[in-house]
Design an enzyme around this catalytic site. Structure first.
Site, mmCIF file in Angstrom:
data_model
loop_
_atom_site.group_PDB
_atom_site.id
_atom_site.type_symbol
_atom_site.label_atom_id
_atom_site.label_comp_id
_atom_site.label_asym_id
_atom_site.label_seq_id
_atom_site.Cartn_x
_atom_site.Cartn_y
_atom_site.Cartn_z
ATOM 1 N N ASP A 1 0.863 -1.196 0.000
ATOM 2 C CA ASP A 1 0.000 0.000 0.000
ATOM 3 C C ASP A 1 0.892 1.236 0.000
ATOM 4 O O ASP A 1 2.101 1.147 0.240
ATOM 5 C CB ASP A 1 -0.909 0.007 1.247
ATOM 6 N N SER A 2 0.278 2.386 -0.229
ATOM 7 C CA SER A 2 1.025 3.651 -0.180
ATOM 8 C C SER A 2 1.531 3.926 1.235
ATOM 9 O O SER A 2 2.487 4.673 1.423
ATOM 10 C CB SER A 2 0.124 4.801 -0.624
ATOM 11 N N TYR B 1 -1.020 8.686 -2.365
ATOM 12 C CA TYR B 1 -1.012 8.480 -3.818
ATOM 13 C C TYR B 1 -2.239 9.133 -4.484
ATOM 14 O O TYR B 1 -2.245 9.340 -5.696
ATOM 15 C CB TYR B 1 -1.113 6.980 -4.140
ATOM 16 N N CYS C 1 -4.353 -1.473 -2.029
ATOM 17 C CA CYS C 1 -4.519 -0.033 -2.220
ATOM 18 C C CYS C 1 -5.451 0.157 -3.416
ATOM 19 O O CYS C 1 -5.127 -0.272 -4.533
ATOM 20 C CB CYS C 1 -3.145 0.572 -2.508
ATOM 21 N N ASN C 2 -6.608 0.751 -3.181
ATOM 22 C CA ASN C 2 -7.561 0.953 -4.281
ATOM 23 C C ASN C 2 -6.970 1.874 -5.344
ATOM 24 O O ASN C 2 -7.193 1.683 -6.543
ATOM 25 C CB ASN C 2 -8.849 1.594 -3.755
ATOM 26 N N CYS D 1 -11.229 3.001 0.046
ATOM 27 C CA CYS D 1 -9.795 3.257 0.224
ATOM 28 C C CYS D 1 -9.399 2.467 1.457
ATOM 29 O O CYS D 1 -10.129 2.488 2.472
ATOM 30 C CB CYS D 1 -9.559 4.753 0.437
ATOM 31 N N HIS E 1 -7.273 2.885 3.681
ATOM 32 C CA HIS E 1 -7.020 3.659 4.903
ATOM 33 C C HIS E 1 -8.315 3.895 5.695
ATOM 34 O O HIS E 1 -8.280 4.055 6.914
ATOM 35 C CB HIS E 1 -6.437 5.045 4.564
HETATM 36 N N1 DGL Z 1 -4.822 3.053 0.767
HETATM 37 C C1 DGL Z 1 -4.845 3.753 -0.476
HETATM 38 C C2 DGL Z 1 -6.141 3.412 -1.202
HETATM 39 O O1 DGL Z 1 -6.729 2.380 -0.930
HETATM 40 C C3 DGL Z 1 -4.443 5.109 -0.152
HETATM 41 C C4 DGL Z 1 -4.559 6.202 -1.038
HETATM 42 C C5 DGL Z 1 -3.528 7.265 -0.945
HETATM 43 O O2 DGL Z 1 -2.335 6.986 -0.717
HETATM 44 O O3 DGL Z 1 -3.953 8.395 -1.199
HETATM 45 O O4 DGL Z 1 -6.603 4.093 -2.087
#
Ligand code: DGL
Length: 259
Positions: free
Chosen positions: A10-11, A42, A73-74, A184, A186
């Site tokens: 993930d990010s 991201y 991570c979506n 998302c 998070h």
């Molecule tokens: N967890 C990421 C997602 O599912 C985070 C997005 C991000 O880094 O902005 O989209």
């Protein structure tokens, strides 16, 4: 049978909401969690940049011996999953997408809210799922602005965060939604706060964690990749940010298991 680890990427901290489902359901599987950290968030980055970051991360996880990678991570899935599957054909790569299909099946009011990052809401797969299952359902799309940052900074329980969450969730409920999709990884860390805002109202708040875990299990079987029952699972955490971030990542992982 294969005792190599599964990579989860993930990010930042968000993919831990998927990691914990895998850890709970698959106690014999070793997991390497890669939370970029250096380039997070991201959400508003150009798709091409996300593709490059995701390619580096997946290459890294394969280099560490992973037998499968879950892009938890979506946003990275929306921007890069086809590219990743094309570049890395030697292992299965699992992606994430907002739980729009179950939401559209569940809703009684025929109004559903989907909260995700900007990039995820533009994803082709998301838009085609919407087209396919969202007929006759009003789907309200919203960006959880500042939500990823709040989770990264462990600020979920501050008043400022509650206000930020309320500013997105309240208008969705007022428009009649009875299902809210957390698109998302998070955002499940904000579920307590979201449920506080929902209060007594009958609104289901759903995410994709459990569905992804099921998908991983079915791929482990399909490719005969399950670890042996005797395997002592190991959990490793890596990041492109500093050691302090990695420490926080480990602490967040332990915390996620308490939820
Ligand atoms: N967890 C990421 C997602 O599912 C985070 C997005 C991000 O880094 O902005 O989209």
């Amino acid at each position: 049978m294969n005792n190599s680890p599964i990579g989860v990427y993930d990010s930042g901290f968000g993919g831990l909401s998927v990691w914990r489902e895998l850890r709970r359901a698959l106690p014999c599987e070793s997991l390497i969690y890669l939370g970029d950290g250096k380039n997070c968030p991201y959400g508003s980055l150009p798709a091409e940049s996300i593709r490059m970051l995701a390619e580096t991360a997946v290459r890294d996880l394969i280099g560490r011996g992973c037998k499968m990678v879950v892009v938890a991570c979506n946003t990275a899935t929306a921007a890069a999953i086809s590219h990743l599957r094309e570049v890395f054909q030697s292992i299965p790569i699992v992606g994430l997408e907002p739980a729009v299909k179950p939401a559209c099946k569940m809703t009684k009011s025929r109004v559903v809210g989907v909260i995700a990052t900007e990039r995820s809401l533009q994803g082709e797969k998301f838009l085609s799922t919407l087209e396919r299952y969202g007929q006759g359902v009003e789907v309200i799309k919203a960006v959880g602005r500042g939500w990823v940052e709040a989770v990264e900074q462990n600020q979920e329980h501050t008043e400022q965060c509650r206000e930020m969450v309320s500013a997105v969730v309240e208008p969705i409920i007022k428009r009649g939604a009875d299902v809210i999709v957390l698109g998302c990884t998070h955002y499940p860390f904000l579920k307590d706060v979201i449920c506080e805002v929902v209060g007594e109202r009958e609104v289901a708040v759903i995410d994709s964690g459990a569905a992804v875990e099921k998908r991983v299990e079915s791929l482990l079987d399909e490719y005969d990749l399950r670890a042996e029952d005797s395997n002592e699972a190991r959990y490793e955490f890596v990041s492109y940010a500093d050691e302090q971030y990695c420490e926080r990542l480990r602490a967040k992982a332990s915390e996620s298991l308490l939820r």
